[in-house]
Scaffold this motif. Sequence first.
Motif, PDB file in Angstrom:
ATOM      1  N   GLU A  56      -0.048  54.482  94.174  1.00 26.24           N
ATOM      2  CA  GLU A  56      -0.903  55.481  93.520  1.00 26.24           C
ATOM      3  C   GLU A  56      -0.107  56.739  93.193  1.00 26.24           C
ATOM      4  OE1 GLU A  56      -3.992  55.840  96.377  1.00 26.24           O
ATOM      5  OE2 GLU A  56      -4.986  53.970  95.793  1.00 26.24           O
ATOM      6  N   ASP A  57       0.806  57.125  94.088  1.00 27.84           N
ATOM      7  CA  ASP A  57       1.685  58.270  93.812  1.00 27.84           C
ATOM      8  C   ASP A  57       2.556  57.987  92.590  1.00 27.84           C
ATOM      9  OD1 ASP A  57       0.672  59.625  95.987  1.00 27.84           O
ATOM     10  OD2 ASP A  57       2.369  59.187  97.307  1.00 27.84           O
ATOM     11  N   ALA A  58       3.077  56.749  92.517  1.00 29.03           N
ATOM     12  CA  ALA A  58       3.918  56.373  91.377  1.00 29.03           C
ATOM     13  C   ALA A  58       3.109  56.394  90.081  1.00 29.03           C
ATOM     14  CB  ALA A  58       4.504  54.979  91.607  1.00 29.03           C
ATOM     15  N   GLU A  59       1.868  55.970  90.173  1.00 33.66           N
ATOM     16  CA  GLU A  59       0.992  55.958  89.000  1.00 33.66           C
ATOM     17  C   GLU A  59       0.778  57.385  88.476  1.00 33.66           C
ATOM     18  OE1 GLU A  59      -2.895  53.298  87.984  1.00 33.66           O
ATOM     19  OE2 GLU A  59      -3.032  54.574  89.762  1.00 33.66           O
ATOM     20  N   LYS A  60       0.539  58.310  89.388  1.00 31.09           N
ATOM     21  CA  LYS A  60       0.355  59.720  88.995  1.00 31.09           C
ATOM     22  C   LYS A  60       1.636  60.293  88.410  1.00 31.09           C
ATOM     23  CE  LYS A  60      -3.180  60.653  92.517  1.00 31.09           C
ATOM     24  NZ  LYS A  60      -3.476  61.401  93.783  1.00 31.09           N
ATOM     25  N   PHE A  61       2.760  59.958  89.033  1.00 30.53           N
ATOM     26  CA  PHE A  61       4.049  60.474  88.580  1.00 30.53           C
ATOM     27  C   PHE A  61       4.347  60.033  87.156  1.00 30.53           C
ATOM     28  CE2 PHE A  61       8.652  59.812  88.090  1.00 30.53           C
ATOM     29  CZ  PHE A  61       9.100  61.116  88.248  1.00 30.53           C
ATOM     30  N   VAL A  62       4.161  58.750  86.887  1.00 32.46           N
ATOM     31  CA  VAL A  62       4.431  58.220  85.550  1.00 32.46           C
ATOM     32  C   VAL A  62       3.477  58.838  84.530  1.00 32.46           C
ATOM     33  CG1 VAL A  62       4.356  56.149  84.113  1.00 32.46           C
ATOM     34  CG2 VAL A  62       5.424  56.061  86.362  1.00 32.46           C
ATOM     35  N   GLY A  63       2.219  58.987  84.921  1.00 33.32           N
ATOM     36  CA  GLY A  63       1.228  59.555  84.006  1.00 33.32           C
ATOM     37  C   GLY A  63       1.512  60.997  83.643  1.00 33.32           C
ATOM     38  N   ASN A  64       2.206  61.714  84.523  1.00 31.67           N
ATOM     39  CA  ASN A  64       2.482  63.137  84.302  1.00 31.67           C
ATOM     40  C   ASN A  64       3.908  63.404  83.829  1.00 31.67           C
ATOM     41  OD1 ASN A  64      -0.121  63.866  85.142  1.00 31.67           O
ATOM     42  ND2 ASN A  64       0.509  63.916  87.293  1.00 31.67           N
ATOM     43  N   THR A  65       4.692  62.325  83.575  1.00 28.70           N
ATOM     44  CA  THR A  65       6.096  62.488  83.178  1.00 28.70           C
ATOM     45  C   THR A  65       6.267  62.184  81.699  1.00 28.70           C
ATOM     46  OG1 THR A  65       6.831  61.840  85.386  1.00 28.70           O
ATOM     47  CG2 THR A  65       8.451  61.723  83.626  1.00 28.70           C
ATOM     48  N   PRO A  66       6.720  63.181  80.931  1.00 24.85           N
ATOM     49  CA  PRO A  66       6.892  62.963  79.488  1.00 24.85           C
ATOM     50  C   PRO A  66       8.184  62.227  79.124  1.00 24.85           C
ATOM     51  CG  PRO A  66       7.466  65.216  80.059  1.00 24.85           C
ATOM     52  CD  PRO A  66       6.958  64.570  81.327  1.00 24.85           C
ATOM     53  N   ASP A  67       9.144  62.154  80.038  1.00 27.78           N
ATOM     54  CA  ASP A  67      10.453  61.575  79.742  1.00 27.78           C
ATOM     55  C   ASP A  67      10.364  60.045  79.708  1.00 27.78           C
ATOM     56  OD1 ASP A  67      13.075  60.741  79.602  1.00 27.78           O
ATOM     57  OD2 ASP A  67      13.830  62.263  80.969  1.00 27.78           O
ATOM     58  N   ASP A  68      10.571  59.460  78.528  1.00 31.29           N
ATOM     59  CA  ASP A  68      10.470  58.004  78.378  1.00 31.29           C
ATOM     60  C   ASP A  68      11.545  57.262  79.164  1.00 31.29           C
ATOM     61  OD1 ASP A  68       8.379  58.440  76.729  1.00 31.29           O
ATOM     62  OD2 ASP A  68       9.450  58.038  74.858  1.00 31.29           O
ATOM     63  N   SER A  69      12.739  57.862  79.279  1.00 30.46           N
ATOM     64  CA  SER A  69      13.820  57.185  80.001  1.00 30.46           C
ATOM     65  C   SER A  69      13.490  57.050  81.473  1.00 30.46           C
ATOM     66  CB  SER A  69      15.134  57.964  79.828  1.00 30.46           C
ATOM     67  OG  SER A  69      15.042  59.261  80.396  1.00 30.46           O
ATOM     68  N   VAL A  70      12.778  58.024  82.022  1.00 26.59           N
ATOM     69  CA  VAL A  70      12.337  57.955  83.418  1.00 26.59           C
ATOM     70  C   VAL A  70      11.333  56.825  83.586  1.00 26.59           C
ATOM     71  CG1 VAL A  70      11.026  59.148  85.205  1.00 26.59           C
ATOM     72  CG2 VAL A  70      12.798  60.371  83.942  1.00 26.59           C
ATOM     73  N   LYS A  71      10.413  56.738  82.661  1.00 26.54           N
ATOM     74  CA  LYS A  71       9.397  55.692  82.739  1.00 26.54           C
ATOM     75  C   LYS A  71      10.022  54.299  82.631  1.00 26.54           C
ATOM     76  CE  LYS A  71       6.042  58.756  80.540  1.00 26.54           C
ATOM     77  NZ  LYS A  71       5.328  59.064  79.286  1.00 26.54           N
ATOM     78  N   ALA A  72      10.980  54.172  81.716  1.00 30.46           N
ATOM     79  CA  ALA A  72      11.633  52.877  81.519  1.00 30.46           C
ATOM     80  C   ALA A  72      12.401  52.439  82.760  1.00 30.46           C
ATOM     81  CB  ALA A  72      12.570  52.942  80.318  1.00 30.46           C
ATOM     82  N   ALA A  73      12.914  53.396  83.525  1.00 31.08           N
ATOM     83  CA  ALA A  73      13.692  53.075  84.729  1.00 31.08           C
ATOM     84  C   ALA A  73      12.820  52.424  85.794  1.00 31.08           C
ATOM     85  CB  ALA A  73      14.350  54.342  85.278  1.00 31.08           C
ATOM     86  N   PHE A  74      11.518  52.587  85.697  1.00 33.38           N
ATOM     87  CA  PHE A  74      10.601  52.008  86.671  1.00 33.38           C
ATOM     88  C   PHE A  74      10.426  50.503  86.482  1.00 33.38           C
ATOM     89  CE2 PHE A  74       9.632  56.200  87.809  1.00 33.38           C
ATOM     90  CZ  PHE A  74       8.704  56.246  88.839  1.00 33.38           C
ATOM     91  N   THR A  75      10.575  50.045  85.245  1.00 32.14           N
ATOM     92  CA  THR A  75      10.161  48.687  84.894  1.00 32.14           C
ATOM     93  C   THR A  75      10.807  47.574  85.720  1.00 32.14           C
ATOM     94  OG1 THR A  75       9.712  49.439  82.644  1.00 32.14           O
ATOM     95  CG2 THR A  75       9.883  47.059  83.001  1.00 32.14           C
ATOM     96  N   PRO A  76      12.143  47.488  85.837  1.00 28.19           N
ATOM     97  CA  PRO A  76      12.739  46.360  86.590  1.00 28.19           C
ATOM     98  C   PRO A  76      12.289  46.328  88.045  1.00 28.19           C
ATOM     99  CG  PRO A  76      14.424  47.550  85.357  1.00 28.19           C
ATOM    100  CD  PRO A  76      13.190  48.371  85.294  1.00 28.19           C
ATOM    101  N   THR A  77      12.236  47.497  88.676  1.00 28.45           N
ATOM    102  CA  THR A  77      11.837  47.558  90.085  1.00 28.45           C
ATOM    103  C   THR A  77      10.383  47.162  90.253  1.00 28.45           C
ATOM    104  OG1 THR A  77      13.430  49.337  90.464  1.00 28.45           O
ATOM    105  CG2 THR A  77      11.714  49.040  92.131  1.00 28.45           C
ATOM    106  N   LEU A  78       9.544  47.624  89.350  1.00 29.50           N
ATOM    107  CA  LEU A  78       8.120  47.296  89.436  1.00 29.50           C
ATOM    108  C   LEU A  78       7.859  45.817  89.163  1.00 29.50           C
ATOM    109  CD1 LEU A  78       6.510  50.379  87.665  1.00 29.50           C
ATOM    110  CD2 LEU A  78       6.424  49.831  90.101  1.00 29.50           C
ATOM    111  N   GLU A  79       8.622  45.229  88.257  1.00 25.53           N
ATOM    112  CA  GLU A  79       8.449  43.797  87.972  1.00 25.53           C
ATOM    113  C   GLU A  79       8.795  42.955  89.192  1.00 25.53           C
ATOM    114  OE1 GLU A  79      10.853  43.261  84.508  1.00 25.53           O
ATOM    115  OE2 GLU A  79       9.186  43.668  83.120  1.00 25.53           O
ATOM    116  N   ASN A  80       9.869  43.321  89.891  1.00 25.34           N
ATOM    117  CA  ASN A  80      10.225  42.611  91.120  1.00 25.34           C
ATOM    118  C   ASN A  80       9.163  42.835  92.189  1.00 25.34           C
ATOM    119  OD1 ASN A  80      12.333  41.161  92.843  1.00 25.34           O
ATOM    120  ND2 ASN A  80      12.019  43.032  94.028  1.00 25.34           N
TER     121      ASN A  80
END
Length: 218
Positions: A56-80
């Motif tokens: 839930e913390d990660a969900e809030k963080f992503v929702g409040n972060t405008p930087d697309d590169s930061v958001k993209a960095a989440f994808t591989p870890t979240l998929e695993n």
Amino acid sequence: MSGIGEASLILGLISSIITVIDTTKQVYDAVEDEAGLPKNFKKSAAKLPLILKLLEDAEKFVGNTPDDSVKAAFTPTLENCKLQAISLQKLFEKVMPEEDDSRVDRYLKAARTIGKGGRVESLILDILRDLQLLATQFPELTNTRGQGQLKEAIEEVGKMEPSLPDGFENTASYAHYGSGAQNINTGTGVQYNNNSTGNMNTGSGTQYIGTNHIGRPS
């Protein structure tokens, strides 16, 4: 991909993991009788609320972060993380119900379908480590207290005794964790089993068992 599209994709991924973990927790919470349940299931289930909070913390963080590169960095870890969460859910759903087979036997069968890394504590540890990786890359993802709880949880789960022996994923091996007898002869020669009371008589010559006379053919 636009910022809105990237954020939507990652938020959807986090939401799906939250749903899987919450469902797993509900499966465990619905258990009225824990008899025969491997102890690591209870210890692992105790970490589910923390995992939900961190997601839930990660969900809030992503929702409040405008930087697309930061958001993209989440994808591989979240998929695993999602893969491990789905496997964890399957384990709980197969082991928790009260059925004819013992829970430990059902656990072994379910873990074998996952393969190496299919122990309940291994899946929980992988999920926690994925969340730690995100928290390390992005310290603002959660507060200091959450980071401390995450570190403690990883240390605790990492010290758990293996809930299944090494090589459990090998279906050619023979293991029996429930009640009752198990008689296996994988080599040549005769195997004699007496799983009841009374005498078992074996010999190379004539045998007398009760009133029956059994002679060895010449």
